[in-house]
Design an enzyme around this catalytic site. Sequence first.
Site, PDB file in Angstrom:
ATOM      1  N   ARG A  75     113.605  57.099  75.509  1.00 56.42           N
ATOM      2  CA  ARG A  75     112.714  55.960  75.313  1.00 56.42           C
ATOM      3  C   ARG A  75     113.423  54.922  74.442  1.00 56.42           C
ATOM      4  O   ARG A  75     113.817  55.226  73.318  1.00 56.42           O
ATOM      5  CB  ARG A  75     111.421  56.426  74.633  1.00 56.42           C
ATOM      6  CG  ARG A  75     110.511  55.292  74.232  1.00 56.42           C
ATOM      7  CD  ARG A  75     109.198  55.766  73.578  1.00 56.42           C
ATOM      8  NE  ARG A  75     108.438  54.594  73.165  1.00 56.42           N
ATOM      9  CZ  ARG A  75     108.063  54.334  71.914  1.00 56.42           C
ATOM     10  NH1 ARG A  75     108.315  55.183  70.928  1.00 56.42           N
ATOM     11  NH2 ARG A  75     107.418  53.229  71.637  1.00 56.42           N
ATOM     12  N   HIS A 119     108.636  46.264  70.799  1.00 58.76           N
ATOM     13  CA  HIS A 119     108.661  47.108  69.606  1.00 58.76           C
ATOM     14  C   HIS A 119     108.885  46.196  68.390  1.00 58.76           C
ATOM     15  O   HIS A 119     109.891  46.292  67.695  1.00 58.76           O
ATOM     16  CB  HIS A 119     109.741  48.179  69.740  1.00 58.76           C
ATOM     17  CG  HIS A 119     109.576  49.369  68.837  1.00 58.76           C
ATOM     18  ND1 HIS A 119     109.513  50.667  69.294  1.00 58.76           N
ATOM     19  CD2 HIS A 119     109.469  49.459  67.484  1.00 58.76           C
ATOM     20  CE1 HIS A 119     109.389  51.507  68.260  1.00 58.76           C
ATOM     21  NE2 HIS A 119     109.370  50.789  67.150  1.00 58.76           N
ATOM     22  N   GLU A 165     102.761  50.582  69.042  1.00 61.30           N
ATOM     23  CA  GLU A 165     101.991  50.576  67.797  1.00 61.30           C
ATOM     24  C   GLU A 165     101.397  49.225  67.415  1.00 61.30           C
ATOM     25  O   GLU A 165     101.766  48.651  66.380  1.00 61.30           O
ATOM     26  CB  GLU A 165     102.858  51.095  66.639  1.00 61.30           C
ATOM     27  CG  GLU A 165     103.441  52.476  66.885  1.00 61.30           C
ATOM     28  CD  GLU A 165     104.155  53.047  65.668  1.00 61.30           C
ATOM     29  OE1 GLU A 165     104.412  52.299  64.708  1.00 61.30           O
ATOM     30  OE2 GLU A 165     104.455  54.254  65.690  1.00 61.30           O
ATOM     31  N   ASN A 294     102.241  57.967  68.953  1.00 69.52           N
ATOM     32  CA  ASN A 294     103.243  58.213  67.919  1.00 69.52           C
ATOM     33  C   ASN A 294     102.534  58.853  66.742  1.00 69.52           C
ATOM     34  O   ASN A 294     101.528  58.326  66.254  1.00 69.52           O
ATOM     35  CB  ASN A 294     103.905  56.907  67.460  1.00 69.52           C
ATOM     36  CG  ASN A 294     104.749  56.276  68.548  1.00 69.52           C
ATOM     37  OD1 ASN A 294     105.010  56.900  69.581  1.00 69.52           O
ATOM     38  ND2 ASN A 294     105.186  55.050  68.325  1.00 69.52           N
ATOM     39  N   TYR A 296     103.000  61.262  63.005  1.00 73.12           N
ATOM     40  CA  TYR A 296     103.883  61.814  61.982  1.00 73.12           C
ATOM     41  C   TYR A 296     103.201  62.697  60.950  1.00 73.12           C
ATOM     42  O   TYR A 296     103.753  63.686  60.516  1.00 73.12           O
ATOM     43  CB  TYR A 296     104.601  60.667  61.238  1.00 73.12           C
ATOM     44  CG  TYR A 296     105.593  59.927  62.109  1.00 73.12           C
ATOM     45  CD1 TYR A 296     106.915  60.359  62.215  1.00 73.12           C
ATOM     46  CD2 TYR A 296     105.203  58.810  62.854  1.00 73.12           C
ATOM     47  CE1 TYR A 296     107.817  59.693  63.021  1.00 73.12           C
ATOM     48  CE2 TYR A 296     106.112  58.137  63.666  1.00 73.12           C
ATOM     49  CZ  TYR A 296     107.416  58.588  63.747  1.00 73.12           C
ATOM     50  OH  TYR A 296     108.317  57.931  64.550  1.00 73.12           O
ATOM     51  N   GLU A 368     106.632  59.490  69.912  1.00 71.72           N
ATOM     52  CA  GLU A 368     107.415  59.580  68.679  1.00 71.72           C
ATOM     53  C   GLU A 368     106.863  60.695  67.816  1.00 71.72           C
ATOM     54  O   GLU A 368     105.644  60.794  67.628  1.00 71.72           O
ATOM     55  CB  GLU A 368     107.335  58.286  67.836  1.00 71.72           C
ATOM     56  CG  GLU A 368     108.181  57.148  68.306  1.00 71.72           C
ATOM     57  CD  GLU A 368     108.054  55.909  67.414  1.00 71.72           C
ATOM     58  OE1 GLU A 368     107.774  56.050  66.203  1.00 71.72           O
ATOM     59  OE2 GLU A 368     108.218  54.805  67.948  1.00 71.72           O
TER      60      GLU A 368
HETATM   61  C1  PNW Z   1     107.004  54.005  63.635  1.00 72.46           C
HETATM   62  N1  PNW Z   1     102.672  53.751  58.821  1.00 72.46           N
HETATM   63  O1  PNW Z   1     106.646  53.154  62.599  1.00 72.46           O
HETATM   64  C2  PNW Z   1     107.856  53.138  64.550  1.00 72.46           C
HETATM   65  O2  PNW Z   1     107.474  53.126  65.894  1.00 72.46           O
HETATM   66  C3  PNW Z   1     109.336  53.335  64.387  1.00 72.46           C
HETATM   67  O3  PNW Z   1     109.987  52.161  64.718  1.00 72.46           O
HETATM   68  C4  PNW Z   1     109.648  53.814  62.980  1.00 72.46           C
HETATM   69  O4  PNW Z   1     111.016  53.881  62.725  1.00 72.46           O
HETATM   70  C5  PNW Z   1     109.000  55.155  62.806  1.00 72.46           C
HETATM   71  O5  PNW Z   1     107.610  55.124  63.095  1.00 72.46           O
HETATM   72  C6  PNW Z   1     109.199  55.755  61.415  1.00 72.46           C
HETATM   73  O6  PNW Z   1     108.611  54.931  60.430  1.00 72.46           O
HETATM   74  C7  PNW Z   1     105.647  53.371  61.695  1.00 72.46           C
HETATM   75  O7  PNW Z   1     102.823  53.232  57.717  1.00 72.46           O
HETATM   76  C8  PNW Z   1     105.777  52.768  60.444  1.00 72.46           C
HETATM   77  O8  PNW Z   1     101.627  54.403  59.081  1.00 72.46           O
HETATM   78  C9  PNW Z   1     104.810  52.886  59.503  1.00 72.46           C
HETATM   79  C10 PNW Z   1     103.665  53.616  59.791  1.00 72.46           C
HETATM   80  C11 PNW Z   1     103.517  54.220  61.030  1.00 72.46           C
HETATM   81  C12 PNW Z   1     104.514  54.092  61.978  1.00 72.46           C
END
Ligand code: PNW
Length: 469
Positions: A75, A119, A165, A294, A296, A368
Amino acid sequence: MLKFPADFIWGSATSSHQIEGAALEDGRAWSIWDAHAHTPGRTKNNENADIACDHYHRYKEDVKLMADMGLKAYRFSISWSRIQPDGQGKVNVKGIEFYSNLIDELLKYGITPWVTLYHWDLPLALHTEKDGWLNPEIANWFAAYAGICFEHFGDRVKHWITLNEPWVVSILGYSQGVFAPGRKSKNEPYQVAHQLLRAHGKAVQLYRTKYQPTQAGQIGITNNCDWREPLTDSTVDTEAAQRSLEFFLGWFADPIYFGDYPQVMKDRVGDRLPKFTEEDTAMIKGSSDFFGLNHYTGLYAADVDPNADVKNEVYGNGGIFEDQYVQLTADPSWKLTTMNWAILPWGCRKLIEWISNRYDNPPLYITENGCALDDQLINGNVNDTVRQEYIESYLAACHKAIENGVNLKGYFVWSFMDNFEWALGYSKRFGIHYVNYDTLERTPKKSALWFAEVIKNGGFTFSQKGIEI
Ligand code: PNW
């Protein structure tokens, strides 16, 4: 052994601004992120992505590394200002050539390209001259740009993601102001989100009417969301967690699956929340062939009395605090990555189950997932055991969700290589490949070697004892 479906998509992801470099080469113009990063004080150590990983010149080497690990899908995103330097009108042939070559190189090794159209790197001219995402005309500009991409790449690209996002664009770009274009407003995030949804809808409409009948690809959107676990089992905290998820993900997914914003947002945001016209609703409802996510991390959510003097300044929170009154906290026992994001595999499972329940079990792709660590290159090796365990535990949680009926069809590790982590510059390493920023040499980390085995075997034996999934 945890076996995944035979047709499961094993991938990894990057984005144009974070890896390409060649910022002003071959006719590319600046995006809002080039301008943001070149504004003193906006990024860590004032770092920018002028060179980044130099992927623009090294894409063949990078694709070879992907092939070496048996990646099924890659991707990446297209830099709009490399295709259309002004964001409108004139097309830059060199930009078309670059992505065309990249796509061919991937296909040569049997790697399926998954292409994100946006993006976060809006052509700067659209922002300075036209108010960018605040201008309702942007749906037309974005659809025109998308059309150029469908026209030139759609014979070979069968998986399109319109936007990455929109929550981050709206909240980090227009509320917290930590990301480009660095604005801090209570109203603009809702206006920007509205135009992002309209732009997505318009691009999908174009693809479906003009290209999908012959090109036969799929098109969708990728949203991000963290998990929100009720702090207590009280009704108010349970509702606070639900509210938080609706403000975070429902904001963008409800219009796409149901045709309108969540009721709780309409009630609380009131007149500051734009309304869809009938035409918009028709264009946006049902506009995603799959659910891109995405994900985390997660936090506890608790209800806050609007009259109490509580402020929530958690970085990456669910949105504008005063509209939600949800207090977000972490458990001190949770392990953190260098982003200070907690490692919560069970939160991943709960979130995709929540999505599956709310949106009638759509085909879902995690576009992601991954983590930033303090990686060290020692004698040619990076022993990123914590990343390997992170990915392993999240995949185990995904496997459990699939057993519970979630229609999860693929998983992309963020990121294929260390890169420009936006406002945090090069200080955070998310890659499964280590990048030496002096020599630009790439080295597969232990996690990449482990992931290659997982791909080869279609699964893995989950070895982490006592880890909740
Ligand atoms: C994503 N938050 O960003 C992006 O899609 C990527 O480009 C980035 O490198 C990756 O996650 C890691 O940060 C985010 O604050 C940035 O919740 C910040 C947040 C969530 C996603």
